[in-house]
Structures are given as C-alpha cells and as structure tokens.
Scaffold this motif. Structure first.
Motif, PDB file in Angstrom:
ATOM      1  N   ASP A 249       0.839  -1.204   0.000  1.00  0.00           N
ATOM      2  CA  ASP A 249       0.000   0.000   0.000  1.00  0.00           C
ATOM      3  C   ASP A 249       0.878   1.260   0.000  1.00  0.00           C
ATOM      4  N   HIS A 250       1.946   1.227   0.787  1.00  0.00           N
ATOM      5  CA  HIS A 250       2.842   2.380   0.843  1.00  0.00           C
ATOM      6  C   HIS A 250       3.503   2.619  -0.512  1.00  0.00           C
ATOM      7  N   ARG A 253       0.916   4.043  -3.081  1.00  0.00           N
ATOM      8  CA  ARG A 253       0.631   5.470  -2.891  1.00  0.00           C
ATOM      9  C   ARG A 253       1.801   6.331  -3.348  1.00  0.00           C
ATOM     10  N   GLY A 257      -0.177   7.878  -6.114  1.00  0.00           N
ATOM     11  CA  GLY A 257      -1.003   8.793  -5.345  1.00  0.00           C
ATOM     12  C   GLY A 257      -2.016   8.041  -4.492  1.00  0.00           C
ATOM     13  N   ASP A 258      -3.150   8.650  -4.264  1.00  0.00           N
ATOM     14  CA  ASP A 258      -4.186   8.054  -3.410  1.00  0.00           C
ATOM     15  C   ASP A 258      -4.921   6.963  -4.175  1.00  0.00           C
ATOM     16  N   VAL A 259      -4.381   5.733  -4.108  1.00  0.00           N
ATOM     17  CA  VAL A 259      -4.955   4.615  -4.848  1.00  0.00           C
ATOM     18  C   VAL A 259      -5.111   3.424  -3.906  1.00  0.00           C
ATOM     19  N   LYS A 260      -6.119   2.602  -4.162  1.00  0.00           N
ATOM     20  CA  LYS A 260      -6.374   1.429  -3.341  1.00  0.00           C
ATOM     21  C   LYS A 260      -5.732   0.197  -3.974  1.00  0.00           C
ATOM     22  N   HIS A 285     -11.277   5.022 -11.318  1.00  0.00           N
ATOM     23  CA  HIS A 285     -11.494   4.735  -9.890  1.00  0.00           C
ATOM     24  C   HIS A 285     -12.722   3.830  -9.675  1.00  0.00           C
TER      25      HIS A 285
END
Length: 369
Positions: A249-250, A253, A257-260, A285
């Motif tokens: 996850d780190h 991102r 960027g802000d991604v799942k 998204h």
C-alpha cells in the motif's frame, strides 16, 4: 708602386648619392606607414628591404667607389637600411595589434547568452522509475541487492522451489545458454538475487532487487523478451501478510497517489500463501464498472489493474537458503517496472521503450505523475 685608383663611372654609383639614398628612405617609410595589413606590410618589406630593393642594389655598387669613398657610402647605406628595418618592426607590431583587435571584435562571444553546447539527453523512463522506487525503500531502511544476469539453474529454479519438471524451465519460457549441460540461463526473474542474499547476508533481511530479466516472449506492444522487474524480500521474526499488505500500500501510494490495492489468491512455488496484487484503476477509480456510458480503456471497465505477485516466503525456500523456517518468516513481492511506467504515463506500446528515441523518453518523463 702604383697609386690609388681614382677612376670610376659617376653614373654607375649614382645610386649611392646622399640625395638618392634619402629618397629611398622616404619612399620606404611612406610605404610602410601606408601598410594597414600584414599582407601590405609584407609587400612593402619586399619592395624596400628585400634583395631587389633600391638600397640593396645600391649596396652592391659600393665596390665601384674609390677606397676612400667606400666607408662613407657604406655607413650611409647601412644607416638607411637600419631606419627602414626599425620602421618595419614598429609597423609590424602596430598592424598585428590592430588585426588582433579586429578579430576579437568580429569573433567575440556574449557570455551572458544561453547556449546549448551539446544536445541534452534524458533518463530512460524505466531508469527514472527504478530510481524512484529505490528511494521509497531506502527511506524505510531497506538495502538494494544486485546479482548476475547470467544465472545458474539452481539459483533461478531449484532454490525457489520450482521442480525439475516445472513448465517455466521449458524452452518456450527460458533462454538457456549453450552448452545445455552447464545449467546456465539468462535469469527469468530477479528472485535469484533474493536467494543469493539469503545465503550471503543472513537475517534479518530487508532488500529490493531491481534489474533486467529475460523471457522467450514475443516482441509486441505488450511483451518484450527483455524487461525489468523490481522484487522485494523481507526475512525476520514475526513477519505476516499484514506487513506485506502495508508495504505494498505504501509503495502504491508513492507511485500512483491516493490509490487502493487488493489481493487475490494465487499460486507461486516460492511463496505460500500467494496472491496477485491489483491496483484500483487510477483513471476511472471503479466508476466504469457496470456503466456502459463511461467505459474505461485502462482497466477495460473492470475497475482494477493487475500489478504484480506476492506472498509469504515458502518454508522450503528458507530451508534451501540456510534459514530456519521455524524461527523466521518473510514475505516477497515483485512487479514489472516497464508495465508500471505504462500505468503511470499511459504509454500504449512497450516497443517504444527499446527504440532509443529520446523524444519518447522526454514525453514520458514530462507526463509522469
């Protein structure tokens, strides 16, 4: 005893007359003063100080004078020639200085103007992304590990729990190096670096291993026989899937960027359990899923994009590399760097990555997120 010879032809020695000598000097000084270039001064030197100049010819007639007149004539001619040579030297210095100033004025360089001394290059998009990914892990205290691209079969397969009959060892996937019995191949993944690190560095171990890998793949828009991977390996006490998920996850991102992210169960011989890692589509998204009015070409309206593989290191791999699986656990992951560049920039054809066109590199780097 005969007396001195006073018989001579006045016409023959007229060139030695004081008035004639003064005239030669005046003409020479005028020509020298009028010379504004090195070429003109060279011509004046030849005309008035050369072997055929009036003074040089007059000097030859001194022998025709009576002995008592020769000394005076020789001094007169020598003085005249000295005047001319001195004038030539002074004028030569002045002309050279003037020509230098003219050349400097004509060829001056304005040091305040920007100038391209040589065409500027650009980092290859893959190199640039590898550097970015390395920075993410080095900031967390990880180390970078490297290994040979010509690898031994044991490191590439056996140490990673790939059985002798595993399909990956077949010629359609692996590029073997002659002679076959030598057991040498172009590495199909950067995982052999992990095996080497476990054998040489010991535990605890936190490394990433970026580099080239080789597969017997087609050369087309989505496949290359030579591409790049970045793999990570952690071996320590108490490592779990939660640590793996947090690390990925780190990284996601940092790259997008802000991604799942999500994990889907999968199988890899060197990890157990194993998973595929997907990224939430950073274009739509997920809004394109089930919505024909808003299709997404990036994820094909599925909402997710496959990124790489991961899992908990198989105990057999730990044992093969001399690590006690009852005391230590670990996780590993890997993803294609070239494909990650495509995700970040929207590049549509992998072949552009190897054509060497600097315009492509500049456009990709300019459009990177």
């Amino acid at each position: 005893m005969s007396g001195p010879n006073d018989n001579f032809d006045p016409k023959q020695v007229a060139a030695l007359d004081p008035a004639a000598v003064d005239g030669y000097v005046s003409e020479a000084l005028a020509a020298i003063a009028a010379a504004d270039t090195s070429a003109e001064l060279k011509r004046a030197r030849a005309d008035h100080a050369g072997d055929t100049s009036p003074l040089a010819l007059a000097n030859r007639e001194i022998g025709a004078l009576p002995p008592q007149a020769r000394k005076e004539a020789g001094q007169r001619v020598g003085k005249a020639r000295g005047q001319i040579n001195q004038a030539l030297a002074q004028r030569q210095e002045a002309v050279a200085a003037a020509e230098l100033q003219a050349a400097l004025a004509a060829e001056h360089i304005d040091m305040t103007l920007p100038v391209d001394i040589a065409p500027q290059g650009a980092l290859h998009p893959v190199t640039n992304l590898i550097d970015e990914m390395i920075d993410v892990f080095v900031a967390m205290g990880w180390e970078v590990a490297d290994g040979p691209e010509l690898e031994a079969e044991w490191y590439n397969f056996d140490a990673l729990n790939l059985a002798p009959d595993h399909p990956a060892r077949a010629l359609q996937d692996t590029l073997w190096v002659d002679p076959p019995e030598a057991g040498k191949l172009l590495r199909t993944q950067t995982s052999p670096v992990q095996a080497r690190a476990m054998l040489t560095r010991g535990v605890p171990l936190y490394i990433i291993s970026p580099g080239k890998v080789f597969r017997s793949d087609e050369y087309d828009a989505t496949h290359l026989p030579v591409f790049h991977q970045l793999e990570g390996l952690v071996i320590d006490k108490g490592i779990s899937m939660a640590d793996l998920r947090g690390t990925l996850d780190h990284l996601a991102r940092a790259m997008f960027g802000d991604v799942k992210t999500r994990m889907r169960p999968h199988f890899f011989p060197f990890t157990e359990p194993s998973a595929e890692v997907d990224l939430e589509c950073f274009v739509c998204h997920g809004d394109s899923v089930g919505n024909p009015d808003r299709p997404c070409r990036t994820c094909r309206s599925e909402g997710w994009i496959e990124w790489g593989g991961c899992g908990i290191v198989n105990p057999r791999v730990l044992a093969a590399c001399g690590i006690d699986p009852n005391e230590y656990t670990g996780f590993a992951f890997g993803m294609g760097v070239d494909r990650t560049v495509m995700f970040r920039t929207g590049a549509s054809d992998l072949r552009n990555f190897v054509e060497g066109d600097i315009r492509f590199s500049r456009s990709i780097l300019g459009g990177a997120r």
